[in-house]
Structures are given as structure tokens and as C-alpha cells.
Design a protein around this motif. Structure first.
Motif, PDB file in Angstrom:
ATOM      1  N   HIS A  94       0.821  -1.204   0.000  1.00 23.00           N
ATOM      2  CA  HIS A  94       0.000   0.000   0.000  1.00 23.00           C
ATOM      3  C   HIS A  94       0.860   1.262   0.000  1.00 23.00           C
ATOM      4  O   HIS A  94       1.811   1.365   0.764  1.00 23.00           O
ATOM      5  CB  HIS A  94      -0.874  -0.025   1.252  1.00 23.00           C
ATOM      6  N   CYS A  95       0.529   2.207  -0.837  1.00 23.00           N
ATOM      7  CA  CYS A  95       1.110   3.537  -0.678  1.00 23.00           C
ATOM      8  C   CYS A  95       0.153   4.564  -1.246  1.00 23.00           C
ATOM      9  O   CYS A  95      -0.783   4.241  -1.967  1.00 23.00           O
ATOM     10  CB  CYS A  95       2.492   3.641  -1.299  1.00 23.00           C
ATOM     11  N   ARG A  96       0.378   5.828  -0.886  1.00 24.01           N
ATOM     12  CA  ARG A  96      -0.567   6.882  -1.246  1.00 24.01           C
ATOM     13  C   ARG A  96       0.025   7.850  -2.269  1.00 24.01           C
ATOM     14  O   ARG A  96      -0.442   8.988  -2.364  1.00 24.01           O
ATOM     15  CB  ARG A  96      -1.000   7.638   0.015  1.00 24.01           C
ATOM     16  N   THR A  97       1.014   7.417  -2.997  1.00 24.81           N
ATOM     17  CA  THR A  97       1.570   8.252  -4.069  1.00 24.81           C
ATOM     18  C   THR A  97       1.010   7.732  -5.381  1.00 24.81           C
ATOM     19  O   THR A  97       1.373   6.646  -5.811  1.00 24.81           O
ATOM     20  CB  THR A  97       3.104   8.166  -4.080  1.00 24.81           C
ATOM     21  N   GLU A 132      -7.753  -2.488  -1.846  1.00 24.65           N
ATOM     22  CA  GLU A 132      -6.876  -2.474  -3.025  1.00 24.65           C
ATOM     23  C   GLU A 132      -6.394  -3.864  -3.396  1.00 24.65           C
ATOM     24  O   GLU A 132      -5.986  -4.089  -4.534  1.00 24.65           O
ATOM     25  CB  GLU A 132      -5.639  -1.605  -2.734  1.00 24.65           C
ATOM     26  N   LEU A 190      -7.267   7.652  -5.855  1.00 25.98           N
ATOM     27  CA  LEU A 190      -6.882   6.375  -5.247  1.00 25.98           C
ATOM     28  C   LEU A 190      -8.037   5.671  -4.534  1.00 25.98           C
ATOM     29  O   LEU A 190      -8.013   4.459  -4.380  1.00 25.98           O
ATOM     30  CB  LEU A 190      -5.745   6.590  -4.244  1.00 25.98           C
ATOM     31  N   THR A 241      -4.851  12.793  -1.913  1.00 25.70           N
ATOM     32  CA  THR A 241      -4.064  11.568  -1.871  1.00 25.70           C
ATOM     33  C   THR A 241      -3.721  11.104  -0.464  1.00 25.70           C
ATOM     34  O   THR A 241      -3.318   9.960  -0.284  1.00 25.70           O
ATOM     35  CB  THR A 241      -2.734  11.778  -2.624  1.00 25.70           C
ATOM     36  N   ALA A 242      -3.792  11.977   0.526  1.00 22.25           N
ATOM     37  CA  ALA A 242      -3.176  11.599   1.795  1.00 22.25           C
ATOM     38  C   ALA A 242      -4.045  11.891   3.000  1.00 22.25           C
ATOM     39  O   ALA A 242      -5.225  11.571   3.009  1.00 22.25           O
ATOM     40  CB  ALA A 242      -1.815  12.266   1.909  1.00 22.25           C
ATOM     41  N   ARG A 265      -7.915   0.560   3.363  1.00 21.65           N
ATOM     42  CA  ARG A 265      -7.616   0.826   1.947  1.00 21.65           C
ATOM     43  C   ARG A 265      -6.800  -0.319   1.347  1.00 21.65           C
ATOM     44  O   ARG A 265      -7.061  -0.775   0.241  1.00 21.65           O
ATOM     45  CB  ARG A 265      -6.813   2.120   1.824  1.00 21.65           C
ATOM     46  N   ARG A 266      -5.800  -0.760   2.095  1.00 20.69           N
ATOM     47  CA  ARG A 266      -4.940  -1.843   1.592  1.00 20.69           C
ATOM     48  C   ARG A 266      -5.776  -3.092   1.296  1.00 20.69           C
ATOM     49  O   ARG A 266      -5.578  -3.759   0.287  1.00 20.69           O
ATOM     50  CB  ARG A 266      -3.851  -2.128   2.636  1.00 20.69           C
ATOM     51  N   HIS A 302      -6.558  -0.005  -7.917  1.00 14.09           N
ATOM     52  CA  HIS A 302      -7.332   1.136  -7.435  1.00 14.09           C
ATOM     53  C   HIS A 302      -6.799   2.466  -7.945  1.00 14.09           C
ATOM     54  O   HIS A 302      -7.412   3.502  -7.718  1.00 14.09           O
ATOM     55  CB  HIS A 302      -7.244   1.168  -5.910  1.00 14.09           C
ATOM     56  N   ASP A 303      -5.624   2.435  -8.564  1.00 14.63           N
ATOM     57  CA  ASP A 303      -4.844   3.663  -8.811  1.00 14.63           C
ATOM     58  C   ASP A 303      -5.203   4.185 -10.202  1.00 14.63           C
ATOM     59  O   ASP A 303      -4.544   3.893 -11.183  1.00 14.63           O
ATOM     60  CB  ASP A 303      -3.363   3.298  -8.691  1.00 14.63           C
ATOM     61  N   MET A 323       5.800  -3.148  -7.080  1.00 14.96           N
ATOM     62  CA  MET A 323       4.492  -3.501  -7.655  1.00 14.96           C
ATOM     63  C   MET A 323       4.119  -2.457  -8.696  1.00 14.96           C
ATOM     64  O   MET A 323       4.211  -1.267  -8.439  1.00 14.96           O
ATOM     65  CB  MET A 323       3.438  -3.514  -6.543  1.00 14.96           C
ATOM     66  N   ASP A 355      -5.860   3.211   6.571  1.00 14.50           N
ATOM     67  CA  ASP A 355      -4.909   2.710   5.566  1.00 14.50           C
ATOM     68  C   ASP A 355      -4.946   1.187   5.453  1.00 14.50           C
ATOM     69  O   ASP A 355      -4.785   0.642   4.365  1.00 14.50           O
ATOM     70  CB  ASP A 355      -3.499   3.210   5.871  1.00 14.50           C
TER      71      ASP A 355
END
Lengths: 93, 213, 104
Positions: free
Chosen positions: A21-24, C55, B118, B170-171, C51-52, C6-7, C1, C48
Motif C-alpha cells: 500500500h502507498c498513497r503516491t 486495493e 486512489l 491523496t493523503a 484501503r490496503r 485502485h490507482d 508492484m 490505511d
């Protein structure tokens, strides 16, 4: 982590494809922008996502990107603004 | 195509139909809810209270903030500087445990429009539950690459000399737009202004409509 | 990855469907469960983590399921991960309610 960028600094979002998981967002990776302001310092979401506490906390910046810097073509008078954590940013000329 | 979103402040009453849902989703929801209640993770009344809290948050809250900022320049300055504190003091709600909030101001030169590429980050504390389109793959995909085309689908045309700034949530922050005050509203009371402000104008996909003469 | 499912920023997509949808009781309950589980004072898991979990749904589920149907699957995954419930308990509960009177 201490903030190491100031408003007006040119930056580049690192291009990376880390697992997990990342938010970029992908479309901003590797792109150049300008620091608008420091929003604050927050636990790292890449760790929070896996039930860790997110240290070191990361400074979070509002970064503005020109449309052409992101998409490689011109669209009249459009900019993109996103919040990016410091560990995803590097200095740009 | 122009779409009217006036007075979408009223939360629609929920409906009890599972349109197009998979049957196993319904079973899973019930099983998880019952189990987590049995395990004392939460209680049935906590769920009910949470639902009521969520339903109490709707775009009228945002509209009250916008109207105050229009009539009170000092309030506007505080709002743009520290949105959470300014909103808490005006509305008397507690935002301590909600994500940080930034209010961005639309001007004749600069038009902000909010999205979340996202997931579905949205200023729920002041606008309530996001509309379905905000969460849709189409909006999330396209706004950052063709914002003027997407705005046109909402019936919003901006002059070429207006900078369109797409804000991708995004955050750890949520964004709300402080829309421009429309013309011919100089004599309106603050309460009348509240009624004029639409949800969509606080996302930035539309402008606040001028009052009907 | 590479880019996650989701992106979505910048990907080709059709017109935005502007119709308003009513919330269902199902939506409300799933939303409330998620809020309670991710509430900082309860600390079961973070947004988070949620979300993970969303995703990491298979592509067909990510795009084929409704918004709150994705959430309910993420709640299942995290409740199991955090040991709030066990697989066994969940299976027994599902079996017990299977014949299913209509969901209240």
C-alpha cells in the motif's frame, strides 16, 4: 523526520513501484512539481496499512504540478495539486 | 448536459433494496455484524449512533461555512488558515477525530476541483457521504487528465484564462472548495446565501448558481 | 508492484454517470461498522489498512462489486487478520444464517 523542503522548492516525485500500500498515485511518480506548503507531519501510511505505528512520521507537502509536466502535453491553464509524503520527494533542479 | 443539483442538502431516506448486490454480500454483512457484536467489538446501539452521526453530516454544514466566509472576511481568513478550527467554532461540531481539512478558495483567476484518484477521500465532516459519481472509476480516472471535459459534463464551462487546479486527495487531508459568491447576491441574508450553496460547488464541479430573479 | 487496481488517475474511461443513488440500509451499516473499527479510540485498525484490503481485491471484484460490497469484504479480511473473529466462527455464523430470512 524533519521537513527538508520549503514553499517554492522544485521537487521530483521518486519513481518507484514498492510492494504494498502507498498513497503516491502512479501518474505522479517521476514527475516534477513545486512545493506549495507543508501540511503537517503524519504517520507513514505504508506502515499503518500493515498494523504498524508508522514511524518515522513523514512530513506531508502540498505539491503543485503543471499539466504538461505530468502528461507531456499542453492543456490550457490546468494544474494538478496533491499531497505527497517527504520520503517520496527528491530535490529537482 | 446540464444537471441541477440545487438543494441536495436533504439526505435521501435510505432504501431497503439491494439493487444489483450479490447475495453473499448481504449474508456477509449480517454475519460480520452479529459476530462482532457478540464479541463486544461494538454494540448494536453504537452502530445505530454511528449511522445517526453520519446522517447528520450533510452539505448544509458546508454551505453554512461558505455563506459565513462570504459575509465575513475575517472568518474567511481564519477558514483558509485553519479550516478545522474555523468550522468547529462556527458549527459547534467536534472534528478532533476526523481527518485534517483544507479549504481552497475559488477566485476569478483560479478554480479548484476536488477528486480522489486512489479511493474516495471526501470532506465527509462537512459534506456528508460522497455522491456515487465522485466514487466512480470514470470521475477518478478522468478528472486529472481532462478536467475541462469533465467539468463540461457537469455543465460547467470556464474561460481559458481561469486556471483549473485539480486537487487529488491523496493523503491525510480532505479538501473543500470555497466557491465564488455569485453576482446579484449583495442584498441576500446569510441564511439566503446558505440555501444557494450547492454540494457540487463545494466539490468544485459546478459554480454556485446566480439567484433566480 | 506496478500500478495497483485502485490507482486510476489518468486511465481512459467513459462519461461520468451523474445520477444520484439512494443509500441502502446495507450501505449504512457497512459504513458504520467501518467507522467504528477504524475509529482512533477503538484502534482495531487504520483507514490505511482498510484501503490496503480494498486495493488487494481481485480486479473483477474491485470493479464488479458495489462500493460497500468491497468494504464488507475488507472488513472480513481485517477482522480475521486482527483476530477479532476466526474463520471457524465466521463459517459457523454464515451457515447458521444461510437459509436467510430477509435481511432486516
Amino acid at each position: 523526520m524533519k521537513p527538508c523542503f520549503a514553499p517554492g522548492d522544485p521537487v521530483r516525485v521518486r519513481f518507484a513501484e514498492p510492494p504494498g500500500h502507498c498513497r503516491t498515485p502512479y501518474y505522479l511518480r517521476g514527475k516534477r512539481g513545486v512545493i506549495e506548503r507543508l501540511i503537517g507531519t503524519y504517520p507513514n501510511p505504508e506502515q499503518l496499512a500493515y498494523h504498524r505505528i508508522g514511524v518515522p512520521y513523514q512530513p506531508l507537502y502540498q505539491v503543485t504540478f503543471g499539466f504538461d509536466a505530468v502528461w507531456g502535453r499542453t492543456e490550457h491553464n490546468v494544474t494538478i495539486s496533491a499531497a505527497i509524503y517527504q520520503h517520496w520527494l527528491e530535490q529537482s533542479e | 448536459m446540464a444537471h441541477e443539483h440545487h438543494h441536495d442538502h436533504d439526505p435521501h431516506a435510505p432504501v431497503n433494496e439491494a439493487h444489483g448486490m450479490r447475495p453473499d454480500s448481504v449474508l456477509l454483512e449480517r454475519a460480520l455484524r452479529e459476530l462482532l457484536i457478540e464479541k463486544n467489538v461494538f454494540t448494536a446501539s453504537e452502530i445505530q449512533r454511528q449511522i445517526e452521526l453520519t446522517e447528520s453530516r450533510n452539505p448544509e454544514l458546508g454551505a453554512r461555512v461558505v455563506a459565513r466566509a462570504w459575509v465575513d472576511p475575517r472568518y474567511k481568513a481564519r477558514l483558509l488558515e485553519d479550516a478545522k478550527a474555523a468550522i468547529e467554532s462556527l458549527l459547534g461540531i467536534d472534528l478532533n477525530l476526523t481527518p485534517d481539512l483544507i479549504v481552497v478558495e475559488n477566485t476569478p483567476q483560479l478554480h479548484h476541483v476536488i477528486c480522489c484518484t486512489l479511493c474516495s477521500c471526501y470532506p465527509r465532516a462537512v459534506l456528508g457521504i460522497p455522491p456515487a459519481w465522485y466514487k466512480s472509476p470514470e470521475y477518478r480516472s478522468r478528472l486529472v487528465i481532462e478536467p475541462r471535459a469533465v467539468l463540461a459534463e457537469f455543465g460547467t464551462a470556464l474561460a481559458d484564462d481561469v486556471e483549473v487546479r485539480v486537487v487529488d486527495s491523496t493523503a491525510d487531508t480532505r479538501y473543500m472548495v470555497l466557491p465564488r459568491r455569485p453576482r446579484h447576491t449583495e442584498r441576500m441574508s446569510e441564511a439566503e446565501l446558505v440555501a444557494l450553496v450547492t454540494r457540487d460547488s463545494m466539490i468544485g464541479v459546478t459554480l454556485v448558481p446566480e439567484p433566480q430573479p | 508492484m506496478p500500478r495497483g487496481v485502485h490507482d486510476l488517475g489518468g486511465l481512459p474511461a467513459g462519461p461520468v454517470d451523474l445520477s444520484e443513488h439512494d443509500r441502502t440500509f446495507f450501505d449504512q451499516r457497512v459504513d458504520a461498522m467501518m467507522r467504528l473499527l477504524t475509529h482512533p479510540q477503538n484502534g482495531h485498525y487504520t483507514v490505511d489498512a482498510m484501503r490496503r484490503a480494498i486495493e488487494s481485491l481481485p480486479r473483477d471484484d474491485y470493479f464488479g462489486l458495489g462500493y460497500y460490497e468491497r468494504w464488507v469484504r475488507a472488513i472480513r479480511q481485517l477482522a480475521l487478520e486482527k483476530g477479532l473473529i476466526s474463520e471457524d466462527e465466521l463459517e459457523r455464523k454464515l451457515a447458521a444464517i444461510q437459509p436467510s430470512e430477509p435481511n432486516k
